[in-house]
Design a protein around this motif. Structure first.
Motif, PDB file in Angstrom:
ATOM      1  N   GLY A  51      -7.652  14.736  -4.659  1.00 45.86           N
ATOM      2  CA  GLY A  51      -7.432  12.948  -5.592  1.00 45.86           C
ATOM      3  C   GLY A  51      -7.150  11.899  -4.463  1.00 45.86           C
ATOM      4  N   ASP A  52      -6.925  12.084  -2.860  1.00 52.72           N
ATOM      5  CA  ASP A  52      -5.833  11.745  -2.306  1.00 52.72           C
ATOM      6  C   ASP A  52      -7.885  11.114  -1.425  1.00 52.72           C
ATOM      7  OD1 ASP A  52      -4.540  13.307  -2.219  1.00 52.72           O
ATOM      8  OD2 ASP A  52      -4.263  13.036   0.103  1.00 52.72           O
TER       9      ASP A  52
ATOM     10  N   MET B  39       0.918  -0.847   0.487  1.00 53.28           N
ATOM     11  CA  MET B  39      -0.178  -0.088  -0.113  1.00 53.28           C
ATOM     12  C   MET B  39       0.851   1.350   0.043  1.00 53.28           C
ATOM     13  SD  MET B  39      -1.430   2.488   2.505  1.00 53.28           S
ATOM     14  CE  MET B  39      -1.475   1.762   3.944  1.00 53.28           C
ATOM     15  N   LEU B  40       2.191   1.275   0.884  1.00 51.91           N
ATOM     16  CA  LEU B  40       2.662   2.357   1.064  1.00 51.91           C
ATOM     17  C   LEU B  40       3.891   1.982  -0.415  1.00 51.91           C
ATOM     18  CD1 LEU B  40       3.487   2.319   4.762  1.00 51.91           C
ATOM     19  CD2 LEU B  40       2.500   4.050   3.439  1.00 51.91           C
ATOM     20  N   SER B  41       4.224   1.425  -0.764  1.00 49.00           N
ATOM     21  CA  SER B  41       4.955   1.826  -2.498  1.00 49.00           C
ATOM     22  C   SER B  41       4.146   2.259  -3.480  1.00 49.00           C
ATOM     23  CB  SER B  41       5.257   0.249  -3.424  1.00 49.00           C
ATOM     24  OG  SER B  41       3.961  -0.239  -3.139  1.00 49.00           O
ATOM     25  N   GLN B  42       2.239   1.804  -2.800  1.00 48.79           N
ATOM     26  CA  GLN B  42       1.824   2.822  -4.050  1.00 48.79           C
ATOM     27  C   GLN B  42       1.365   4.289  -3.654  1.00 48.79           C
ATOM     28  OE1 GLN B  42      -1.966  -0.049  -3.724  1.00 48.79           O
ATOM     29  NE2 GLN B  42      -0.658  -1.542  -4.957  1.00 48.79           N
TER      30      GLN B  42
ATOM     31  N   ILE C 249       6.701   8.924   3.881  1.00 47.38           N
ATOM     32  CA  ILE C 249       6.685   9.031   2.111  1.00 47.38           C
ATOM     33  C   ILE C 249       6.296  10.502   2.002  1.00 47.38           C
ATOM     34  CG2 ILE C 249       4.931   8.654   0.565  1.00 47.38           C
ATOM     35  CD1 ILE C 249       5.079   5.807   1.779  1.00 47.38           C
ATOM     36  N   ASP C 250       5.690  11.522   2.886  1.00 40.61           N
ATOM     37  CA  ASP C 250       4.575  12.769   3.076  1.00 40.61           C
ATOM     38  C   ASP C 250       5.721  13.651   3.416  1.00 40.61           C
ATOM     39  OD1 ASP C 250       2.134  11.766   3.151  1.00 40.61           O
ATOM     40  OD2 ASP C 250       1.501  12.271   4.907  1.00 40.61           O
ATOM     41  N   VAL C 251       7.095  13.720   3.954  1.00 38.44           N
ATOM     42  CA  VAL C 251       7.499  14.025   4.544  1.00 38.44           C
ATOM     43  C   VAL C 251       8.780  14.259   3.046  1.00 38.44           C
ATOM     44  CG1 VAL C 251      10.364  14.589   5.044  1.00 38.44           C
ATOM     45  CG2 VAL C 251       8.078  13.841   6.961  1.00 38.44           C
ATOM     46  N   LEU C 252       9.232  12.961   2.238  1.00 42.21           N
ATOM     47  CA  LEU C 252       9.838  13.241   0.659  1.00 42.21           C
ATOM     48  C   LEU C 252       8.616  13.995  -0.045  1.00 42.21           C
ATOM     49  CD1 LEU C 252      11.123   9.638   0.635  1.00 42.21           C
ATOM     50  CD2 LEU C 252      12.423  12.039   0.920  1.00 42.21           C
ATOM     51  N   SER C 253       7.339  13.741  -0.009  1.00 43.31           N
ATOM     52  CA  SER C 253       6.788  14.604  -1.600  1.00 43.31           C
ATOM     53  C   SER C 253       7.230  15.772  -1.097  1.00 43.31           C
ATOM     54  CB  SER C 253       5.037  13.727  -1.138  1.00 43.31           C
ATOM     55  OG  SER C 253       4.788  13.935  -0.450  1.00 43.31           O
TER      56      SER C 253
ATOM     57  N   PHE D  30       1.285   7.721  -5.548  1.00 41.70           N
ATOM     58  CA  PHE D  30       0.183   8.070  -6.041  1.00 41.70           C
ATOM     59  C   PHE D  30       1.085  10.011  -5.301  1.00 41.70           C
ATOM     60  CE2 PHE D  30      -2.882   4.784  -4.612  1.00 41.70           C
ATOM     61  CZ  PHE D  30      -2.844   4.330  -6.006  1.00 41.70           C
ATOM     62  N   ARG D  31       1.377   9.872  -4.736  1.00 47.38           N
ATOM     63  CA  ARG D  31       2.033  11.281  -4.277  1.00 47.38           C
ATOM     64  C   ARG D  31       2.924  12.120  -5.444  1.00 47.38           C
ATOM     65  NH1 ARG D  31      -1.376  12.909  -1.183  1.00 47.38           N
ATOM     66  NH2 ARG D  31      -2.342  10.772  -1.645  1.00 47.38           N
ATOM     67  N   LEU D  32       3.963  11.469  -5.487  1.00 47.25           N
ATOM     68  CA  LEU D  32       4.677  11.843  -6.698  1.00 47.25           C
ATOM     69  C   LEU D  32       3.752  12.413  -8.213  1.00 47.25           C
ATOM     70  CD1 LEU D  32       8.213   9.879  -5.530  1.00 47.25           C
ATOM     71  CD2 LEU D  32       6.358  12.178  -4.356  1.00 47.25           C
ATOM     72  N   PHE D  33       3.354  11.154  -8.783  1.00 49.01           N
ATOM     73  CA  PHE D  33       3.258  11.329 -10.247  1.00 49.01           C
ATOM     74  C   PHE D  33       2.256  13.135 -10.073  1.00 49.01           C
ATOM     75  CE2 PHE D  33      -1.558   9.678  -9.070  1.00 49.01           C
ATOM     76  CZ  PHE D  33      -1.999  10.467  -9.758  1.00 49.01           C
ATOM     77  N   ARG D  34       1.397  13.361  -9.301  1.00 45.32           N
ATOM     78  CA  ARG D  34       1.268  14.382  -8.955  1.00 45.32           C
ATOM     79  C   ARG D  34       1.861  15.831  -9.360  1.00 45.32           C
ATOM     80  NH1 ARG D  34      -3.536  13.785  -4.451  1.00 45.32           N
ATOM     81  NH2 ARG D  34      -3.263  11.450  -5.590  1.00 45.32           N
ATOM     82  N   LEU D  35       3.127  14.918  -8.958  1.00 44.25           N
ATOM     83  CA  LEU D  35       4.111  16.362  -8.937  1.00 44.25           C
ATOM     84  C   LEU D  35       4.249  16.254 -10.084  1.00 44.25           C
ATOM     85  CD1 LEU D  35       5.331  16.430  -5.325  1.00 44.25           C
ATOM     86  CD2 LEU D  35       3.623  17.531  -5.969  1.00 44.25           C
ATOM     87  N   GLY D  36       4.809  15.896 -10.697  1.00 41.53           N
ATOM     88  CA  GLY D  36       5.487  15.997 -12.103  1.00 41.53           C
ATOM     89  C   GLY D  36       6.131  14.647 -12.511  1.00 41.53           C
TER      90      GLY D  36
END
Length: 287
Positions: free
Chosen positions: A286-287, A141-144, A247-251, A148-154
């Motif tokens: 989209g969350d 779930m977390l790899s997905q 993941i939230d910190v990285l994104s 989900f976090r990063l594709f929306r940032l390009g």
């Protein structure tokens, strides 16, 4: 490959089919697994108040070759931990679930190294593509979630949750790609092996996993997590919240590193979602 059957479950399932004398042995074993695994056949017979022949018949009745095999399987069940055999009381209720999440977040906040985060951001923003790998319930779930976090940032990112496919991708990836591997334990071969293959082909490997685990050892950069599991086995592990926080910190840091591009992507995303679903202005993207 031989799959071990849980002997405690087998004894419980077959209890009603046992002879009365064998039931005494079963009750002795279930009541004190640690003691039973250490008894000799003579001691076990004496404690249960039955004959040694009954101990032998009991072992075979529950699917063991002999008493030695029975004791081995008892020791294996004991090794997984008493918390999966005898229930540990927990009176914390609903509030306890929230408290455990809060505690895990607080513990893991203290081990986050800001320089490591900055290094990870630098590696990721220069990647040709990002391969997010995770196997199992939470890690899948977390790899997905990372995707989900990063594709929306390009960022070009794809999640892989199949062990064989992850190995294939690792072996065909480019040295300019980056693999981010997520594992609550760091021991699962299906994540350790793709990471090792990726390293052989020159990829940078970032892992979100406990320190000093096999996965950590093959990674270029470890963003460590601390898992705090209690004896109350019925509540889902709170460790996944620690991984999600990273993941939230990285994104967030990646978004801030390219603010103009991030604004453009999120604005386009907002427009696409609002024109489709309507609703209030402050809905998640989209969350």
């Amino acid at each position: 490959m031989t799959i071990e059957v849980d002997i405690v479950s087998r004894i419980t399932e077959r209890f009603s089919q046992l002879r009365e004398a064998e039931k005494k042995v079963a009750m002795l074993v279930i009541d004190d697994l640690a003691a039973a695994s250490g008894y000799s056949i003579t001691q076990m017979a004496e404690e249960a108040g039955v004959s040694e022949a009954t101990i032998t018949r009991f072992a075979k009745a529950v699917g063991c070759k002999n008493v030695r095999d029975l004791k081995l399987k008892l020791a294996q069940s004991l090794a997984i931990g008493q918390r999966f055999i005898h229930e540990s009381p927990d009176q914390s209720g609903i509030q306890g679930v929230y408290e455990s999440i809060k505690n895990v977040i607080n513990i893991n906040r203290k081990v986050v190294d800001e320089q490591d985060i900055a290094t990870a951001v630098d590696i990721l923003q220069n990647a040709r593509q990002i391969l997010a790998v995770g196997m199992g319930g939470g890690s899948t779930m977390l790899s997905q979630e990372l995707q989900f976090r990063l594709f929306r940032l390009g960022y070009p990112v794809t999640a892989y949750n199949d062990g064989l496919l992850a190995r294939m991708v690792a072996s065909t990836a480019d040295a300019n790609d980056v693999m981010v591997v997520i594992s609550a334990t760091g021991y699962t071969p299906e994540v350790v092996e793709p990471a090792s293959i990726a390293k052989q082909y020159g990829l940078k490997v970032i892992s979100i996993t406990p320190k000093e685990s096999p996965l950590a050892e093959v990674s270029d950069l470890v963003l460590p997590i601390v898992t705090k599991e209690t004896d109350f086995i019925y509540k889902p592990s709170a460790s996944r919240y620690a991984m999600m926080a990273l993941i939230d910190v990285l994104s967030t840091e990646l978004a801030l590193s390219h603010k103009r591009r991030t604004r453009d992507k999120l604005r386009r995303l907002k427009l696409a979602l609002d024109s489709h679903r309507g609703g209030e202005d402050r809905q998640p993207l989209g969350d």
